[in-house]
Scaffold this motif. Structure first.
Motif, PDB file in Angstrom:
ATOM      1  N   ARG A 250     -36.722  62.485  38.703  1.00 54.81           N
ATOM      2  CA  ARG A 250     -35.735  63.540  38.439  1.00 54.81           C
ATOM      3  C   ARG A 250     -35.381  63.606  36.957  1.00 54.81           C
ATOM      4  O   ARG A 250     -35.264  64.699  36.390  1.00 54.81           O
ATOM      5  CB  ARG A 250     -34.486  63.307  39.285  1.00 54.81           C
ATOM      6  N   LEU A 251     -35.210  62.454  36.322  1.00 55.71           N
ATOM      7  CA  LEU A 251     -34.933  62.438  34.881  1.00 55.71           C
ATOM      8  C   LEU A 251     -36.055  63.093  34.098  1.00 55.71           C
ATOM      9  O   LEU A 251     -35.805  63.882  33.181  1.00 55.71           O
ATOM     10  CB  LEU A 251     -34.746  61.005  34.390  1.00 55.71           C
ATOM     11  N   ASN A 252     -37.296  62.774  34.452  1.00 52.80           N
ATOM     12  CA  ASN A 252     -38.433  63.386  33.762  1.00 52.80           C
ATOM     13  C   ASN A 252     -38.444  64.899  33.949  1.00 52.80           C
ATOM     14  O   ASN A 252     -38.745  65.639  33.010  1.00 52.80           O
ATOM     15  CB  ASN A 252     -39.747  62.772  34.245  1.00 52.80           C
ATOM     16  N   ALA A 253     -38.080  65.378  35.130  1.00 52.74           N
ATOM     17  CA  ALA A 253     -38.037  66.820  35.376  1.00 52.74           C
ATOM     18  C   ALA A 253     -36.921  67.489  34.570  1.00 52.74           C
ATOM     19  O   ALA A 253     -37.116  68.551  33.986  1.00 52.74           O
ATOM     20  CB  ALA A 253     -37.847  67.087  36.874  1.00 52.74           C
ATOM     21  N   ILE A 254     -35.762  66.864  34.518  1.00 54.37           N
ATOM     22  CA  ILE A 254     -34.623  67.431  33.797  1.00 54.37           C
ATOM     23  C   ILE A 254     -34.866  67.460  32.291  1.00 54.37           C
ATOM     24  O   ILE A 254     -34.542  68.429  31.611  1.00 54.37           O
ATOM     25  CB  ILE A 254     -33.335  66.638  34.099  1.00 54.37           C
ATOM     26  N   LEU A 255     -35.434  66.372  31.776  1.00 56.94           N
ATOM     27  CA  LEU A 255     -35.582  66.231  30.326  1.00 56.94           C
ATOM     28  C   LEU A 255     -36.956  66.668  29.819  1.00 56.94           C
ATOM     29  O   LEU A 255     -37.267  66.441  28.643  1.00 56.94           O
ATOM     30  CB  LEU A 255     -35.308  64.779  29.917  1.00 56.94           C
ATOM     31  N   LYS A 256     -37.738  67.309  30.669  1.00 55.43           N
ATOM     32  CA  LYS A 256     -39.068  67.778  30.266  1.00 55.43           C
ATOM     33  C   LYS A 256     -38.946  68.685  29.046  1.00 55.43           C
ATOM     34  O   LYS A 256     -38.150  69.605  29.002  1.00 55.43           O
ATOM     35  CB  LYS A 256     -39.720  68.542  31.423  1.00 55.43           C
ATOM     36  N   GLY A 257     -39.714  68.401  28.036  1.00 55.79           N
ATOM     37  CA  GLY A 257     -39.690  69.204  26.817  1.00 55.79           C
ATOM     38  C   GLY A 257     -38.600  68.799  25.837  1.00 55.79           C
ATOM     39  O   GLY A 257     -38.515  69.345  24.748  1.00 55.79           O
ATOM     40  N   GLU A 258     -37.749  67.874  26.208  1.00 59.40           N
ATOM     41  CA  GLU A 258     -36.676  67.393  25.329  1.00 59.40           C
ATOM     42  C   GLU A 258     -37.158  66.106  24.664  1.00 59.40           C
ATOM     43  O   GLU A 258     -36.848  65.005  25.124  1.00 59.40           O
ATOM     44  CB  GLU A 258     -35.401  67.118  26.126  1.00 59.40           C
TER      45      GLU A 258
ATOM     46  N   ALA B 287     -39.225  57.745  32.000  1.00 64.33           N
ATOM     47  CA  ALA B 287     -37.801  58.091  31.954  1.00 64.33           C
ATOM     48  C   ALA B 287     -37.051  56.988  31.218  1.00 64.33           C
ATOM     49  O   ALA B 287     -37.365  55.809  31.375  1.00 64.33           O
ATOM     50  CB  ALA B 287     -37.249  58.247  33.360  1.00 64.33           C
ATOM     51  N   THR B 288     -36.056  57.385  30.420  1.00 69.02           N
ATOM     52  CA  THR B 288     -35.302  56.419  29.622  1.00 69.02           C
ATOM     53  C   THR B 288     -33.823  56.491  29.958  1.00 69.02           C
ATOM     54  O   THR B 288     -33.231  57.565  30.020  1.00 69.02           O
ATOM     55  CB  THR B 288     -35.503  56.699  28.119  1.00 69.02           C
ATOM     56  N   LEU B 289     -33.237  55.311  30.134  1.00 70.28           N
ATOM     57  CA  LEU B 289     -31.817  55.157  30.415  1.00 70.28           C
ATOM     58  C   LEU B 289     -31.212  54.317  29.300  1.00 70.28           C
ATOM     59  O   LEU B 289     -31.772  53.288  28.916  1.00 70.28           O
ATOM     60  CB  LEU B 289     -31.636  54.451  31.762  1.00 70.28           C
ATOM     61  N   LEU B 290     -30.076  54.758  28.760  1.00 66.96           N
ATOM     62  CA  LEU B 290     -29.364  54.028  27.712  1.00 66.96           C
ATOM     63  C   LEU B 290     -28.051  53.499  28.273  1.00 66.96           C
ATOM     64  O   LEU B 290     -27.348  54.214  29.003  1.00 66.96           O
ATOM     65  CB  LEU B 290     -29.056  54.945  26.527  1.00 66.96           C
TER      66      LEU B 290
ATOM     67  N   GLU C  49     -28.551  62.137  25.831  1.00 65.41           N
ATOM     68  CA  GLU C  49     -28.461  61.706  24.437  1.00 65.41           C
ATOM     69  C   GLU C  49     -29.788  61.920  23.729  1.00 65.41           C
ATOM     70  O   GLU C  49     -30.853  61.712  24.315  1.00 65.41           O
ATOM     71  CB  GLU C  49     -28.126  60.211  24.358  1.00 65.41           C
ATOM     72  N   ARG C  50     -29.705  62.298  22.486  1.00 64.43           N
ATOM     73  CA  ARG C  50     -30.904  62.427  21.661  1.00 64.43           C
ATOM     74  C   ARG C  50     -30.946  61.364  20.565  1.00 64.43           C
ATOM     75  O   ARG C  50     -31.919  61.246  19.854  1.00 64.43           O
ATOM     76  CB  ARG C  50     -30.988  63.825  21.079  1.00 64.43           C
TER      77      ARG C  50
END
Length: 115
Positions: free
Chosen positions: A21-29, A68-71, A53-54
């Motif tokens: 889900r994270l990969n789908a949401i942040l695709k292209g970011e 997917a990355t979690l901070l 976060e960027r």
């Protein structure tokens, strides 16, 4: 920065469904990650906060799974040790949920908890 290329670091992990889900949401970011933090408040004393976060702080713990990355900041990490970020899609809707073994009580919405 403390970084891992495994599903878990310091006891914090990302489920396979949360990673998808994270990969789908942040695709292209490019370089974007989900930050999970714990703040005071909510109906049970503490509440989870989710932000995209960027940028990363030097002392962030970085957990990755399947791209997917979690901070997690060091203060929040103390309350999240052993926790898993999951994504569920059920009759109640779609949401990220934190399975936190440190929580002794939580509210019905699953956003606030007490230790």
């Amino acid at each position: 920065m403390n970084e891992a290329v495994s599903p878990a670091l310091e006891g914090v992990s990302i489920s396979a469904s949360a990673a998808r889900r994270l990969n789908a949401i942040l695709k292209g970011e490019q370089g974007a990650a989900l930050r999970i933090s714990v703040k005071g408040g909510g109906c049970s004393g503490f509440q989870y906060a989710f932000d995209v976060e960027r940028t990363r702080a030097e002392d962030d713990v970085v957990v990755t799974r399947d791209g997917a990355t979690l901070l997690v900041d060091p203060v929040s990490l103390e309350l999240l040790k052993g926790a898993e970020l999951d994504f569920v899609d059920d009759l109640m809707g779609q949401s990220f949920r934190v399975k936190n073994p440190n929580a002794v009580a939580s509210c019905g919405c699953g956003v606030s908890f007490s230790v």
